[in-house]
Design a protein around this motif. Sequence first.
Motif, PDB file in Angstrom:
ATOM      1  N   ALA A  64       0.833  -1.206   0.000  1.00  0.00           N
ATOM      2  CA  ALA A  64       0.000   0.000   0.000  1.00  0.00           C
ATOM      3  C   ALA A  64       0.868   1.258   0.000  1.00  0.00           C
ATOM      4  CB  ALA A  64      -0.922  -0.011   1.217  1.00  0.00           C
ATOM      5  N   ALA A  65       1.953   1.247   0.756  1.00  0.00           N
ATOM      6  CA  ALA A  65       2.851   2.406   0.787  1.00  0.00           C
ATOM      7  C   ALA A  65       3.498   2.619  -0.579  1.00  0.00           C
ATOM      8  CB  ALA A  65       3.923   2.211   1.855  1.00  0.00           C
ATOM      9  N   TYR A  66       3.878   1.541  -1.236  1.00  0.00           N
ATOM     10  CA  TYR A  66       4.468   1.633  -2.573  1.00  0.00           C
ATOM     11  C   TYR A  66       3.463   2.235  -3.558  1.00  0.00           C
ATOM     12  CZ  TYR A  66       6.550   0.086  -7.006  1.00  0.00           C
ATOM     13  OH  TYR A  66       7.055   0.032  -8.287  1.00  0.00           O
ATOM     14  N   ALA A  67       2.204   1.771  -3.495  1.00  0.00           N
ATOM     15  CA  ALA A  67       1.168   2.295  -4.395  1.00  0.00           C
ATOM     16  C   ALA A  67       0.932   3.779  -4.142  1.00  0.00           C
ATOM     17  CB  ALA A  67      -0.134   1.510  -4.214  1.00  0.00           C
ATOM     18  N   GLN A  68       0.881   4.181  -2.889  1.00  0.00           N
ATOM     19  CA  GLN A  68       0.682   5.598  -2.566  1.00  0.00           C
ATOM     20  C   GLN A  68       1.883   6.438  -3.000  1.00  0.00           C
ATOM     21  OE1 GLN A  68      -0.409   6.030   1.559  1.00  0.00           O
ATOM     22  NE2 GLN A  68      -2.571   5.830   1.057  1.00  0.00           N
ATOM     23  N   ALA A  69       3.082   5.921  -2.807  1.00  0.00           N
ATOM     24  CA  ALA A  69       4.287   6.659  -3.208  1.00  0.00           C
ATOM     25  C   ALA A  69       4.298   6.878  -4.716  1.00  0.00           C
ATOM     26  CB  ALA A  69       5.538   5.903  -2.761  1.00  0.00           C
ATOM     27  N   ARG A  70       3.893   5.869  -5.470  1.00  0.00           N
ATOM     28  CA  ARG A  70       3.852   6.004  -6.938  1.00  0.00           C
ATOM     29  C   ARG A  70       2.831   7.042  -7.372  1.00  0.00           C
ATOM     30  NH1 ARG A  70       3.035   0.111  -8.647  1.00  0.00           N
ATOM     31  NH2 ARG A  70       1.469   1.182  -9.837  1.00  0.00           N
ATOM     32  N   GLY A  72       2.222   9.703  -5.635  1.00  0.00           N
ATOM     33  CA  GLY A  72       2.615  10.977  -5.047  1.00  0.00           C
ATOM     34  C   GLY A  72       1.859  11.321  -3.781  1.00  0.00           C
ATOM     35  N   LYS A  73       1.219  10.335  -3.178  1.00  0.00           N
ATOM     36  CA  LYS A  73       0.415  10.577  -1.979  1.00  0.00           C
ATOM     37  C   LYS A  73       1.175  10.297  -0.692  1.00  0.00           C
ATOM     38  CE  LYS A  73      -3.977   9.548  -4.208  1.00  0.00           C
ATOM     39  NZ  LYS A  73      -5.129   8.647  -4.227  1.00  0.00           N
ATOM     40  N   LEU A  74       2.344   9.687  -0.792  1.00  0.00           N
ATOM     41  CA  LEU A  74       3.111   9.372   0.403  1.00  0.00           C
ATOM     42  C   LEU A  74       3.952  10.589   0.754  1.00  0.00           C
ATOM     43  CD1 LEU A  74       3.409   6.951   2.263  1.00  0.00           C
ATOM     44  CD2 LEU A  74       5.422   6.291   0.973  1.00  0.00           C
ATOM     45  N   VAL A  75       3.834  11.055   1.962  1.00  0.00           N
ATOM     46  CA  VAL A  75       4.502  12.280   2.393  1.00  0.00           C
ATOM     47  C   VAL A  75       5.922  11.959   2.853  1.00  0.00           C
ATOM     48  CG1 VAL A  75       4.351  14.189   4.029  1.00  0.00           C
ATOM     49  CG2 VAL A  75       2.280  13.192   3.115  1.00  0.00           C
ATOM     50  N   SER A  76       6.866  12.815   2.465  1.00  0.00           N
ATOM     51  CA  SER A  76       8.255  12.618   2.891  1.00  0.00           C
ATOM     52  C   SER A  76       8.438  13.148   4.310  1.00  0.00           C
ATOM     53  CB  SER A  76       9.216  13.338   1.944  1.00  0.00           C
ATOM     54  OG  SER A  76       9.101  14.733   2.125  1.00  0.00           O
ATOM     55  N   GLN A  77       9.538  12.773   4.960  1.00  0.00           N
ATOM     56  CA  GLN A  77       9.815  13.212   6.327  1.00  0.00           C
ATOM     57  C   GLN A  77       9.879  14.732   6.421  1.00  0.00           C
ATOM     58  OE1 GLN A  77       9.352  11.535   8.758  1.00  0.00           O
ATOM     59  NE2 GLN A  77      10.481   9.639   8.908  1.00  0.00           N
ATOM     60  N   SER A  78      10.506  15.405   5.446  1.00  0.00           N
ATOM     61  CA  SER A  78      10.627  16.856   5.513  1.00  0.00           C
ATOM     62  C   SER A  78       9.257  17.515   5.379  1.00  0.00           C
ATOM     63  CB  SER A  78      11.581  17.372   4.441  1.00  0.00           C
ATOM     64  OG  SER A  78      11.090  17.047   3.153  1.00  0.00           O
ATOM     65  N   ASP A  79       8.377  16.955   4.553  1.00  0.00           N
ATOM     66  CA  ASP A  79       7.020  17.496   4.426  1.00  0.00           C
ATOM     67  C   ASP A  79       6.253  17.336   5.736  1.00  0.00           C
ATOM     68  OD1 ASP A  79       7.490  18.119   1.801  1.00  0.00           O
ATOM     69  OD2 ASP A  79       6.486  16.357   1.004  1.00  0.00           O
ATOM     70  N   ARG A  80       6.461  16.234   6.406  1.00  0.00           N
ATOM     71  CA  ARG A  80       5.764  15.994   7.663  1.00  0.00           C
ATOM     72  C   ARG A  80       6.115  17.054   8.694  1.00  0.00           C
ATOM     73  NH1 ARG A  80       6.514   9.687   8.132  1.00  0.00           N
ATOM     74  NH2 ARG A  80       4.888   9.080   6.726  1.00  0.00           N
ATOM     75  N   ALA A  81       7.381  17.426   8.802  1.00  0.00           N
ATOM     76  CA  ALA A  81       7.795  18.416   9.792  1.00  0.00           C
ATOM     77  C   ALA A  81       7.054  19.727   9.560  1.00  0.00           C
ATOM     78  CB  ALA A  81       9.306  18.616   9.735  1.00  0.00           C
ATOM     79  N   ASP A  82       6.942  20.150   8.310  1.00  0.00           N
ATOM     80  CA  ASP A  82       6.219  21.379   7.994  1.00  0.00           C
ATOM     81  C   ASP A  82       4.737  21.245   8.338  1.00  0.00           C
ATOM     82  OD1 ASP A  82       8.587  22.410   7.042  1.00  0.00           O
ATOM     83  OD2 ASP A  82       8.101  22.075   4.927  1.00  0.00           O
ATOM     84  N   GLN A  83       4.160  20.102   8.016  1.00  0.00           N
ATOM     85  CA  GLN A  83       2.744  19.877   8.308  1.00  0.00           C
ATOM     86  C   GLN A  83       2.490  19.846   9.809  1.00  0.00           C
ATOM     87  OE1 GLN A  83       1.782  16.279   6.196  1.00  0.00           O
ATOM     88  NE2 GLN A  83       0.986  17.413   4.445  1.00  0.00           N
ATOM     89  N   TRP A  84       3.387  19.201  10.552  1.00  0.00           N
ATOM     90  CA  TRP A  84       3.217  19.118  11.993  1.00  0.00           C
ATOM     91  C   TRP A  84       3.274  20.503  12.625  1.00  0.00           C
ATOM     92  CZ3 TRP A  84       6.967  14.436  12.649  1.00  0.00           C
ATOM     93  CH2 TRP A  84       6.315  13.271  12.235  1.00  0.00           C
ATOM     94  N   ALA A  85       4.209  21.340  12.183  1.00  0.00           N
ATOM     95  CA  ALA A  85       4.315  22.692  12.725  1.00  0.00           C
ATOM     96  C   ALA A  85       3.055  23.495  12.400  1.00  0.00           C
ATOM     97  CB  ALA A  85       5.557  23.387  12.178  1.00  0.00           C
ATOM     98  N   ALA A  86       2.573  23.372  11.165  1.00  0.00           N
ATOM     99  CA  ALA A  86       1.352  24.094  10.782  1.00  0.00           C
ATOM    100  C   ALA A  86       0.164  23.621  11.608  1.00  0.00           C
ATOM    101  CB  ALA A  86       1.079  23.897   9.289  1.00  0.00           C
ATOM    102  N   ASN A  87       0.063  22.314  11.846  1.00  0.00           N
ATOM    103  CA  ASN A  87      -1.036  21.782  12.661  1.00  0.00           C
ATOM    104  C   ASN A  87      -0.937  22.267  14.109  1.00  0.00           C
ATOM    105  OD1 ASN A  87      -2.104  20.406  10.502  1.00  0.00           O
ATOM    106  ND2 ASN A  87      -1.174  18.457  11.040  1.00  0.00           N
ATOM    107  N   ALA A  88       0.287  22.318  14.629  1.00  0.00           N
ATOM    108  CA  ALA A  88       0.484  22.787  16.007  1.00  0.00           C
ATOM    109  C   ALA A  88       0.079  24.253  16.127  1.00  0.00           C
ATOM    110  CB  ALA A  88       1.941  22.592  16.420  1.00  0.00           C
ATOM    111  N   LEU A  89       0.431  25.058  15.140  1.00  0.00           N
ATOM    112  CA  LEU A  89       0.039  26.470  15.179  1.00  0.00           C
ATOM    113  C   LEU A  89      -1.480  26.614  15.084  1.00  0.00           C
ATOM    114  CD1 LEU A  89       2.844  28.108  13.009  1.00  0.00           C
ATOM    115  CD2 LEU A  89       2.429  28.449  15.454  1.00  0.00           C
TER     116      LEU A  89
END
Length: 138
Positions: A64-70, A72-89
């Motif tokens: 499932a992760a492979y299918a999502q990555a293909r 473009g739906k799988l989020v990278s670690q760097s994207d997660r950090a930005d999303q987490w900060a935005a969610n916290a704010l």
Amino acid sequence: MNTHRSHHAVWLGVALLALSNVAQAAPAAKNVDPLRLQYEHEKADCLTGKTNQPRSVCLREASAAYAQARQGKLVSQSDRADQWAANALKRCEAQRGEDRTLCERRVREGDVVGSVEAGGQVKSLTIRTTDIPKAPGN
């Protein structure tokens, strides 16, 4: 019969692991799909028991992760950090006045203690003031 199949699965897992290690050690080829390599590595981990999940669950999640990555739906670690900060704010928006300001500072400037692997992270902010409160009656 089950023992025979499990021996085949173990040998298949060992072969996949060996191939994934060779693929990782080899210089990057022009037509190599890094998403496929990651999938093969995760699949080998599933087949050799390197994960704490049942084999069928592990293989299903790797697929499932492979299918999502293909897609473009799988989020990278760097994207997660930005999303987490935005969610916290966004969570700070529920606060008012000074509490909101301190919440936003904690998100931006706070110190992180703990880890996701250990069960959670705590973010704190220490504020030092030079004002010394006067004792009552002074």
